[in-house]
Design a protein around this motif. Structure first.
Motif, PDB file in Angstrom:
ATOM      1  N   ASP A  74       0.757  -1.247  -0.052  1.00  0.00           N
ATOM      2  CA  ASP A  74       0.183   0.092   0.052  1.00  0.00           C
ATOM      3  C   ASP A  74       0.904   1.189   0.020  1.00  0.00           C
ATOM      4  OD1 ASP A  74      -2.630   1.477   0.441  1.00  0.00           O
ATOM      5  OD2 ASP A  74      -1.254   2.139   2.192  1.00  0.00           O
ATOM      6  N   PHE A  75       1.937   1.295   0.775  1.00  0.00           N
ATOM      7  CA  PHE A  75       2.697   2.467   0.931  1.00  0.00           C
ATOM      8  C   PHE A  75       3.596   2.581  -0.415  1.00  0.00           C
ATOM      9  CE2 PHE A  75       7.180   3.985   1.418  1.00  0.00           C
ATOM     10  CZ  PHE A  75       6.863   5.416   1.997  1.00  0.00           C
ATOM     11  N   LEU A  76       3.972   1.482  -1.083  1.00  0.00           N
ATOM     12  CA  LEU A  76       4.573   1.716  -2.372  1.00  0.00           C
ATOM     13  C   LEU A  76       3.796   2.166  -3.381  1.00  0.00           C
ATOM     14  CD1 LEU A  76       7.227  -1.257  -2.348  1.00  0.00           C
ATOM     15  CD2 LEU A  76       7.622   1.436  -2.125  1.00  0.00           C
ATOM     16  N   GLY A  77       2.464   1.518  -3.620  1.00  0.00           N
ATOM     17  CA  GLY A  77       1.566   1.557  -4.662  1.00  0.00           C
ATOM     18  C   GLY A  77       0.631   2.752  -4.519  1.00  0.00           C
ATOM     19  N   ASN A  78       0.107   2.991  -3.358  1.00  0.00           N
ATOM     20  CA  ASN A  78      -0.766   4.203  -3.199  1.00  0.00           C
ATOM     21  C   ASN A  78      -0.005   5.585  -2.636  1.00  0.00           C
ATOM     22  OD1 ASN A  78      -2.974   2.872  -3.946  1.00  0.00           O
ATOM     23  ND2 ASN A  78      -2.988   1.731  -1.984  1.00  0.00           N
ATOM     24  N   LYS A  79       1.240   5.483  -2.302  1.00  0.00           N
ATOM     25  CA  LYS A  79       1.801   6.842  -1.645  1.00  0.00           C
ATOM     26  C   LYS A  79       2.960   7.041  -2.660  1.00  0.00           C
ATOM     27  CE  LYS A  79      -0.519   6.500   2.072  1.00  0.00           C
ATOM     28  NZ  LYS A  79      -1.366   5.284   1.797  1.00  0.00           N
ATOM     29  N   VAL A  80       3.800   6.118  -3.082  1.00  0.00           N
ATOM     30  CA  VAL A  80       5.114   6.323  -3.827  1.00  0.00           C
ATOM     31  C   VAL A  80       4.931   6.369  -5.225  1.00  0.00           C
ATOM     32  CG1 VAL A  80       7.613   5.468  -4.157  1.00  0.00           C
ATOM     33  CG2 VAL A  80       6.746   5.228  -1.986  1.00  0.00           C
ATOM     34  N   THR A  81       4.173   5.546  -5.771  1.00  0.00           N
ATOM     35  CA  THR A  81       4.149   5.484  -7.181  1.00  0.00           C
ATOM     36  C   THR A  81       3.298   6.766  -7.927  1.00  0.00           C
ATOM     37  OG1 THR A  81       4.116   3.012  -7.295  1.00  0.00           O
ATOM     38  CG2 THR A  81       2.978   4.053  -9.242  1.00  0.00           C
ATOM     39  N   GLY A  82       2.301   7.249  -7.176  1.00  0.00           N
ATOM     40  CA  GLY A  82       1.823   8.413  -7.458  1.00  0.00           C
ATOM     41  C   GLY A  82       2.638   9.553  -7.607  1.00  0.00           C
ATOM     42  N   VAL A  83       3.647   9.760  -6.867  1.00  0.00           N
ATOM     43  CA  VAL A  83       4.602  10.825  -6.712  1.00  0.00           C
ATOM     44  C   VAL A  83       5.590  10.699  -7.794  1.00  0.00           C
ATOM     45  CG1 VAL A  83       6.405  11.689  -5.630  1.00  0.00           C
ATOM     46  CG2 VAL A  83       4.239  11.331  -4.244  1.00  0.00           C
ATOM     47  N   LEU A  84       5.891   9.586  -8.230  1.00  0.00           N
ATOM     48  CA  LEU A  84       6.785   9.138  -9.260  1.00  0.00           C
ATOM     49  C   LEU A  84       6.353   9.603 -10.674  1.00  0.00           C
ATOM     50  CD1 LEU A  84       8.643   5.609  -8.088  1.00  0.00           C
ATOM     51  CD2 LEU A  84       9.206   7.896  -7.540  1.00  0.00           C
ATOM     52  N   LYS A  85       5.064   9.178 -10.686  1.00  0.00           N
ATOM     53  CA  LYS A  85       4.251   9.669 -12.113  1.00  0.00           C
ATOM     54  C   LYS A  85       4.069  11.151 -12.119  1.00  0.00           C
ATOM     55  CE  LYS A  85       1.732   5.121 -12.607  1.00  0.00           C
ATOM     56  NZ  LYS A  85      -0.022   4.680 -12.531  1.00  0.00           N
ATOM     57  N   LYS A  86       3.909  11.814 -10.905  1.00  0.00           N
ATOM     58  CA  LYS A  86       3.930  13.285 -11.056  1.00  0.00           C
ATOM     59  C   LYS A  86       4.974  13.839 -11.549  1.00  0.00           C
ATOM     60  CE  LYS A  86      -0.059  14.010  -7.547  1.00  0.00           C
ATOM     61  NZ  LYS A  86      -0.690  14.780  -8.318  1.00  0.00           N
ATOM     62  N   ILE A  87       6.268  13.349 -11.156  1.00  0.00           N
ATOM     63  CA  ILE A  87       7.350  13.831 -11.628  1.00  0.00           C
ATOM     64  C   ILE A  87       7.583  13.605 -13.010  1.00  0.00           C
ATOM     65  CG2 ILE A  87       9.881  13.848 -11.420  1.00  0.00           C
ATOM     66  CD1 ILE A  87       9.460  13.213  -8.304  1.00  0.00           C
TER      67      ILE A  87
END
Length: 256
Positions: A74-87
């Motif tokens: 959940d941390f990686l999929g719902n917190k981290v991945t979204g930020v990576l996509k925004k960048i």
């Protein structure tokens, strides 16, 4: 710990928690996502991502994490991945300046940027073998893409780090810079790009990402380039750039 400053078309996002090597918890990632949204909404013409202190980002902030209760997916999929996509999808050129530790989530942040300059002595790699875990935040795909399978698994199995210089020489990042010159060097490039032809930059960014993500071949890419160039040559920026070239002066681009 997330700071945003917008000046002269440049959005500077700073990870500012040097005592914990700018490691990121859930709230930090939410704040980072909000800063990226704010910078995009403000019409930033370039993004500069950096970490304060002796590290860029040492990864996830695991203070207080209880492994048996931790939902890492959940941390990686719902917190981290979204930020990576925004960048990755930021509507302007993105730059990262990396010094010291660049690991885990921090490595993902850097890899998501368009251009990455690293201090010669930076530490880059995958320490997860020592934790009984594995590389995340896009690391497997990008390491394999840029370093090849043998070097990727060597880094993962041994948990050894590359220096910034080694990472650049092996094709992972843009270029290495002497440690004490990194910030000044990066700022000068970011400022130059912020004054550049934004329409052309956005076009090239899409063309490059299509090659990476869609795996299109050379001839399809050439066809896409032909169409893109035709559209750009109808723009006000192209007319200004052409005129400035003829008049032997610096162009003033407006992004139109």
């Amino acid at each position: 710990m997330i700071e945003l400053k917008i000046d002269g078309g440049v959005a500077e996002v700073v990870l500012n928690a040097p005592k914990k090597l700018n490691s990121l918890g859930e709230q930090d990632l939410l704040d980072l996502a909000a800063a990226l949204d704010e910078a995009a909404a403000a019409g930033a013409k370039a993004l500069y991502l950096r970490g304060e202190g002796r590290a860029f980002c040492a990864g996830r902030d695991i203070a207080g994490v209880v492994p048996a209760e931790d939902d890492v997916a959940d941390f990686l999929g719902n917190k981290v991945t979204g930020v990576l996509k925004k960048i990755s999808e930021f509507p302007a050129p993105t730059f990262a300046a990396v010094q010291g530790a660049c690991l885990g989530v921090g490595l993902g942040l850097a890899l998501a940027c368009d251009v990455v300059y690293v201090a010669e002595s930076a530490k880059i790699g995958s320490p997860f073998a020592n934790l009984g875990a594995t590389l995340d935040s896009g690391g497997h795909w990008l390491f394999t893409e840029r370093l090849g399978t043998h070097r990727t698994l060597d880094l993962i199995y041994t948990a050894e780090f590359m220096s910034g210089r080694e990472a650049v020489e092996q094709g992972l990042f843009s270029r290495w810079v002497a440690d004490d010159e990194l910030d000044e060097f990066t700022r000068s490039r970011v400022a130059r790009v912020a004054e550049g032809a934004q329409l052309a930059f956005a076009t090239s960014k899409k063309l490059v990402q299509d090659i990476r993500d869609r795996r299109i071949g050379m001839w399809e890419s050439i066809a896409d380039e032909n169409v893109a160039q035709g559209e750009l040559c109808k723009s006000e920026d192209y007319a200004e750039g052409f005129k400035a070239f003829q008049e032997k002066r610096k162009p003033t681009f407006t992004g139109k």
